[in-house]
Design a protein around this motif. Structure first.
Motif, PDB file in Angstrom:
ATOM      1  N   GLY A   1       0.807  -1.207   0.000  1.00 45.02           N
ATOM      2  CA  GLY A   1       0.000   0.000   0.000  1.00 45.02           C
ATOM      3  C   GLY A   1       0.843   1.261   0.000  1.00 45.02           C
ATOM      4  N   GLU A   2       0.332   2.416  -0.403  1.00 46.23           N
ATOM      5  CA  GLU A   2      -1.039   2.433  -0.812  1.00 46.23           C
ATOM      6  C   GLU A   2      -1.123   2.264  -2.317  1.00 46.23           C
ATOM      7  OE1 GLU A   2      -2.968   6.630  -0.611  1.00 46.23           O
ATOM      8  OE2 GLU A   2      -1.157   6.834   0.617  1.00 46.23           O
TER       9      GLU A   2
ATOM     10  N   ASP B   1      -6.614   6.460  -9.028  1.00 44.74           N
ATOM     11  CA  ASP B   1      -6.914   7.867  -8.787  1.00 44.74           C
ATOM     12  C   ASP B   1      -7.175   8.540 -10.131  1.00 44.74           C
ATOM     13  OD1 ASP B   1      -6.657  10.719  -8.415  1.00 44.74           O
ATOM     14  OD2 ASP B   1      -5.699  10.319  -6.480  1.00 44.74           O
TER      15      ASP B   1
ATOM     16  N   LEU C   1     -11.609  -5.354  -7.802  1.00 42.62           N
ATOM     17  CA  LEU C   1     -11.800  -6.190  -6.610  1.00 42.62           C
ATOM     18  C   LEU C   1     -12.739  -7.351  -6.897  1.00 42.62           C
ATOM     19  CD1 LEU C   1     -12.074  -3.537  -3.743  1.00 42.62           C
ATOM     20  CD2 LEU C   1     -10.110  -4.963  -4.335  1.00 42.62           C
TER      21      LEU C   1
ATOM     22  N   GLY D   1      -3.981   1.457  -5.794  1.00 45.79           N
ATOM     23  CA  GLY D   1      -5.361   1.671  -6.196  1.00 45.79           C
ATOM     24  C   GLY D   1      -5.480   2.451  -7.483  1.00 45.79           C
TER      25      GLY D   1
ATOM     26  N   PHE E   1      -2.422  -1.743 -10.194  1.00 45.55           N
ATOM     27  CA  PHE E   1      -3.260  -2.142  -9.064  1.00 45.55           C
ATOM     28  C   PHE E   1      -3.427  -3.653  -9.036  1.00 45.55           C
ATOM     29  CE2 PHE E   1      -7.870  -1.844  -7.285  1.00 45.55           C
ATOM     30  CZ  PHE E   1      -7.419  -2.063  -5.988  1.00 45.55           C
TER      31      PHE E   1
ATOM     32  N   ILE F   1      -5.924   0.411   0.041  1.00 50.17           N
ATOM     33  CA  ILE F   1      -6.430   0.955  -1.218  1.00 50.17           C
ATOM     34  C   ILE F   1      -6.597   2.467  -1.154  1.00 50.17           C
ATOM     35  CG2 ILE F   1      -8.396   0.981  -2.809  1.00 50.17           C
ATOM     36  CD1 ILE F   1      -8.964  -1.905  -1.993  1.00 50.17           C
ATOM     37  N   HIS F   2      -6.059   3.124  -2.173  1.00 49.80           N
ATOM     38  CA  HIS F   2      -6.322   4.547  -2.439  1.00 49.80           C
ATOM     39  C   HIS F   2      -7.326   4.602  -3.570  1.00 49.80           C
ATOM     40  CE1 HIS F   2      -5.077   8.862  -3.241  1.00 49.80           C
ATOM     41  NE2 HIS F   2      -5.601   8.525  -4.415  1.00 49.80           N
ATOM     42  N   CYS F   3      -8.436   5.322  -3.347  1.00 52.46           N
ATOM     43  CA  CYS F   3      -9.471   5.445  -4.374  1.00 52.46           C
ATOM     44  C   CYS F   3      -9.954   6.885  -4.408  1.00 52.46           C
ATOM     45  CB  CYS F   3     -10.637   4.507  -4.049  1.00 52.46           C
ATOM     46  SG  CYS F   3     -12.080   4.701  -5.123  1.00 52.46           S
TER      47      CYS F   3
ATOM     48  N   PHE G   1      -9.732  -0.058   3.013  1.00 53.17           N
ATOM     49  CA  PHE G   1     -10.125   0.955   2.038  1.00 53.17           C
ATOM     50  C   PHE G   1      -9.780   2.291   2.681  1.00 53.17           C
ATOM     51  CE2 PHE G   1     -12.683   0.431  -1.877  1.00 53.17           C
ATOM     52  CZ  PHE G   1     -12.702   1.753  -2.301  1.00 53.17           C
TER      53      PHE G   1
ATOM     54  N   VAL H   1     -12.292   0.688  -9.096  1.00 48.27           N
ATOM     55  CA  VAL H   1     -11.694  -0.105  -8.010  1.00 48.27           C
ATOM     56  C   VAL H   1     -12.550  -1.335  -7.725  1.00 48.27           C
ATOM     57  CG1 VAL H   1     -11.225  -0.131  -5.522  1.00 48.27           C
ATOM     58  CG2 VAL H   1     -10.374   1.752  -6.928  1.00 48.27           C
TER      59      VAL H   1
END
Length: 255
Positions: A93-94, A98, A142, A96, A113, A129-131, A154, A138
């Motif tokens: 992490g992090e 963006d 998943l 995800g 990711f 997770i960065h969202c 999250f 995302v």
């Protein structure tokens, strides 16, 4: 009262002038567990130095942040793999997606990711997770990658009740920080409908300082404002908020 900050960038240059004092303020406030997310290879040495300076309290992640997924992303992913082969980390992490800053990199962000999710499975580690502006993207990844060995947090959850429940369905805890204290944060309107067994605390410092520090540099000691707000929303003591969320962090990170 033991409080766990599951997401704090204490190696940030925002703390270069008073890092020791800042960590001591957090320790005095009861924060004794600091989980440190990675961004990219340019921060690795600073993260390792942080761990060396405060070995009892700092737990390092490794990973490639989605806003750092650029033309050299494969080299960066190789760096993550090299680090994983050399030593232990508490999470991947992090990572995800963006789409707030740059939609043009969406395809390689998704690729990075997915690659890092598979690394997490390989090393039996949680993901963080960065969202941002990317819930649908995302959740699609998943859904495709879901399995019993995929779990994590999250980070900085700012979605709706429906999105919270969906994140939880993928074995994710919700990282709750300063946004819960904001008038326009919205998560304060429903978060008490989520069983606290699904929640962990975070600051994301030096970002997203809670009220009354909003707009200023955030630091881990300010997490007590998040504890206060959740205590108010759930109608339980601050000690109980700290205890439950720290136990939740242990189920994710394993210690």
């Amino acid at each position: 009262m033991i409080i766990t900050d599951t997401h704090t960038h204490l190696y940030s240059d925002a703390f270069d002038d008073d890092r020791v004092e800042m960590v001591n303020r957090a320790l005095e406030a009861g924060v004794t567990r600091f989980f440190i997310p990675a961004i990219d290879s340019s921060y690795t040495n600073a993260m390792l130095q942080l761990e060396k300076d405060f070995p009892q309290y700092m737990f390092l992640m490794t990973g490639l942040h989605p806003t750092s997924v650029k033309e050299n992303y494969k080299e960066e992913l190789n760096h993550v793999e090299d680090l994983l082969s050399q030593r232990k980390f508490c999470a991947i992490g992090e990572i995800g997606i963006d789409l707030y800053w740059d939609k043009s990199t969406s395809d390689i962000q998704i690729e990075a990711f997915r690659h890092q999710i598979n690394l997490a499975k390989q090393y039996q580690l949680p993901i963080v997770i960065h969202c941002r502006d990317a819930f649908d993207e995302v959740f699609k990844v998943l859904e495709e990658e879901k399995s019993d060995d995929l779990f994590g947090i999250f980070h900085c959850f700012t979605g709706t009740l429906e999105q919270a429940e969906k994140a939880i369905s993928y074995n994710m805890k919700l990282g709750i920080g300063g946004v819960v204290t904001f008038k326009n944060g919205k998560i304060d309107q429903f978060i008490n409908q989520i069983d606290m067994k699904h929640i962990v605390l975070e600051t994301d410092s030096p970002y997203l300082a809670p009220k009354p520090y909003r707009g200023k540099r955030n630091e881990s000691a300010h997490i007590y404002k998040v504890v206060e707000k959740l205590s108010e929303l759930y109608g339980i003591s601050e000690d109980e908020v700290a205890r439950i969320t720290t136990e939740n962090s242990k189920t994710i990170f394993g210690f």
